[in-house]
Design a protein around this motif. Structure first.
Motif, PDB file in Angstrom:
ATOM      1  N   VAL A  49       0.808  -1.222   0.000  1.00 20.96           N
ATOM      2  CA  VAL A  49       0.000   0.000   0.000  1.00 20.96           C
ATOM      3  C   VAL A  49       0.840   1.270   0.000  1.00 20.96           C
ATOM      4  N   GLU A  50       2.135   1.151  -0.286  1.00 21.03           N
ATOM      5  CA  GLU A  50       2.999   2.335  -0.280  1.00 21.03           C
ATOM      6  C   GLU A  50       2.610   3.341  -1.346  1.00 21.03           C
ATOM      7  N   ASP A  51       2.087   2.883  -2.472  1.00 25.11           N
ATOM      8  CA  ASP A  51       1.775   3.786  -3.577  1.00 25.11           C
ATOM      9  C   ASP A  51       0.382   4.396  -3.487  1.00 25.11           C
ATOM     10  N   VAL A  52      -0.361   4.083  -2.441  1.00 22.76           N
ATOM     11  CA  VAL A  52      -1.706   4.632  -2.290  1.00 22.76           C
ATOM     12  C   VAL A  52      -1.588   6.090  -1.879  1.00 22.76           C
ATOM     13  N   SER A  53      -2.291   6.942  -2.619  1.00 25.88           N
ATOM     14  CA  SER A  53      -2.189   8.377  -2.341  1.00 25.88           C
ATOM     15  C   SER A  53      -2.826   8.704  -1.009  1.00 25.88           C
ATOM     16  N   GLY A  54      -2.205   9.636  -0.302  1.00 23.73           N
ATOM     17  CA  GLY A  54      -2.572  10.165   0.997  1.00 23.73           C
ATOM     18  C   GLY A  54      -3.823   9.666   1.678  1.00 23.73           C
ATOM     19  N   GLY A  55      -3.808   8.484   2.181  1.00 27.82           N
ATOM     20  CA  GLY A  55      -4.871   8.029   3.060  1.00 27.82           C
ATOM     21  C   GLY A  55      -6.148   7.583   2.398  1.00 27.82           C
ATOM     22  N   ASP A  56      -6.121   7.134   1.157  1.00 31.61           N
ATOM     23  CA  ASP A  56      -7.323   6.655   0.492  1.00 31.61           C
ATOM     24  C   ASP A  56      -7.665   5.280   1.061  1.00 31.61           C
ATOM     25  N   VAL A  57      -8.561   5.270   2.036  1.00 33.57           N
ATOM     26  CA  VAL A  57      -8.898   4.053   2.775  1.00 33.57           C
ATOM     27  C   VAL A  57      -9.476   2.978   1.865  1.00 33.57           C
ATOM     28  N   VAL A  58     -10.332   3.365   0.952  1.00 34.90           N
ATOM     29  CA  VAL A  58     -10.957   2.395   0.064  1.00 34.90           C
ATOM     30  C   VAL A  58      -9.905   1.759  -0.848  1.00 34.90           C
ATOM     31  N   ALA A  59      -8.963   2.546  -1.327  1.00 33.73           N
ATOM     32  CA  ALA A  59      -7.904   1.999  -2.179  1.00 33.73           C
ATOM     33  C   ALA A  59      -7.063   0.991  -1.402  1.00 33.73           C
ATOM     34  N   ILE A  60      -6.719   1.321  -0.170  1.00 31.14           N
ATOM     35  CA  ILE A  60      -5.947   0.387   0.662  1.00 31.14           C
ATOM     36  C   ILE A  60      -6.735  -0.898   0.861  1.00 31.14           C
ATOM     37  N   TRP A  61      -7.995  -0.748   1.220  1.00 32.02           N
ATOM     38  CA  TRP A  61      -8.831  -1.916   1.454  1.00 32.02           C
ATOM     39  C   TRP A  61      -8.941  -2.762   0.190  1.00 32.02           C
ATOM     40  N   ASN A  62      -9.161  -2.144  -0.960  1.00 32.84           N
ATOM     41  CA  ASN A  62      -9.294  -2.887  -2.215  1.00 32.84           C
ATOM     42  C   ASN A  62      -8.026  -3.641  -2.557  1.00 32.84           C
ATOM     43  N   ILE A  63      -6.862  -3.039  -2.334  1.00 31.33           N
ATOM     44  CA  ILE A  63      -5.595  -3.718  -2.604  1.00 31.33           C
ATOM     45  C   ILE A  63      -5.474  -4.963  -1.734  1.00 31.33           C
ATOM     46  N   LEU A  64      -5.741  -4.805  -0.437  1.00 31.51           N
ATOM     47  CA  LEU A  64      -5.631  -5.945   0.477  1.00 31.51           C
ATOM     48  C   LEU A  64      -6.686  -7.011   0.170  1.00 31.51           C
ATOM     49  N   TYR A  65      -7.896  -6.559  -0.107  1.00 31.31           N
ATOM     50  CA  TYR A  65      -9.003  -7.473  -0.411  1.00 31.31           C
ATOM     51  C   TYR A  65      -8.688  -8.288  -1.661  1.00 31.31           C
ATOM     52  N   ASN A  66      -8.264  -7.601  -2.726  1.00 34.57           N
ATOM     53  CA  ASN A  66      -7.966  -8.309  -3.972  1.00 34.57           C
ATOM     54  C   ASN A  66      -6.755  -9.216  -3.841  1.00 34.57           C
ATOM     55  N   ARG A  67      -5.810  -8.846  -2.992  1.00 32.74           N
ATOM     56  CA  ARG A  67      -4.602  -9.653  -2.823  1.00 32.74           C
ATOM     57  C   ARG A  67      -4.896 -10.951  -2.075  1.00 32.74           C
ATOM     58  N   PHE A  68      -5.766 -10.879  -1.073  1.00 33.42           N
ATOM     59  CA  PHE A  68      -5.968 -12.037  -0.203  1.00 33.42           C
ATOM     60  C   PHE A  68      -7.325 -12.713  -0.357  1.00 33.42           C
ATOM     61  N   LEU A  69      -8.216 -12.156  -1.159  1.00 37.01           N
ATOM     62  CA  LEU A  69      -9.543 -12.740  -1.339  1.00 37.01           C
ATOM     63  C   LEU A  69      -9.454 -14.144  -1.930  1.00 37.01           C
TER      64      LEU A  69
END
Length: 183
Positions: A49-69
């Motif tokens: 999640v290093e490349d996620v722009s300033g605190g975009d919670v949904v983007a962080i969640w989507n990255i983690l969700y798609n990675r581990f779903l």
């Protein structure tokens, strides 16, 4: 708390928190959601999640969700099959080296053990026919006598020598860099 913000929706969280404390309740919700979510990520996975722009919670969640779903028994089996059938084909050598490394990292994240030697063997076995003599060389060596870096370096040297790729230090690139710039 207003009733509309008691259960924040995805839309409330979709507005990125810019890292600056705001005055509104919505700013507070985004900031807290970001902090909670970011702090729950193990440090070994922060790079996701290093490349996620300033605190975009949904983007962080989507990255983690798609990675581990998709970490199921079937997906793990497919991941292993993909690993065992890695092949360079028409892929550029540097891209293939990156692919092997990336696949190994993905497998390690889901607790499939992959040693440096496993990576080296996958790289050797997956090289194209242009590297047959190199494949023979490494296959005749004892298993613990070479690493992934050894194979990657040797393959890149062969590719430069056979002019499959142009080295940054080759005469062609030196010629281009020393030529005068047209005015």
């Amino acid at each position: 708390w207003p009733s509309s913000l008691r259960g924040p929706s995805v839309d409330d969280l979709a507005v990125p928190w810019n890292g600056i404390d705001g005055d509104t309740v919505a700013d507070e919700i985004r900031r807290e959601a970001f902090m909670v979510l970011y702090q729950t990520i193990p440090s070994s996975l922060k790079y996701l999640v290093e490349d996620v722009s300033g605190g975009d919670v949904v983007a962080i969640w989507n990255i983690l969700y798609n990675r581990f779903l998709h970490v199921t028994d079937a997906s793990l089996k497919k991941m292993k099959q993909d690993w065992e059938s890695l092949s360079q084909g028409s892929t550029k050598l540097d891209e293939f080296i990156s692919l092997v490394s990336s696949k190994a990292r993905s497998m390690k994240m889901v607790k499939i053990p992959v040693s440096d030697h496993d990576k080296a063997v996958a790289l050797v076995q997956g090289l194209s026919k242009d590297f047959d003599w190199l494949k023979n060389h490494f296959s005749m060596m004892a298993e613990d006598n070479y690493s992934f870096a050894d194979v990657a370096t040797a393959a890149l040297k062969v590719a430069v020598d056979k002019k499959m790729i142009v080295s940054a230090q080759s005469p062609v690139s030196a010629e281009k860099s020393s030529s005068p710039v047209p005015s």
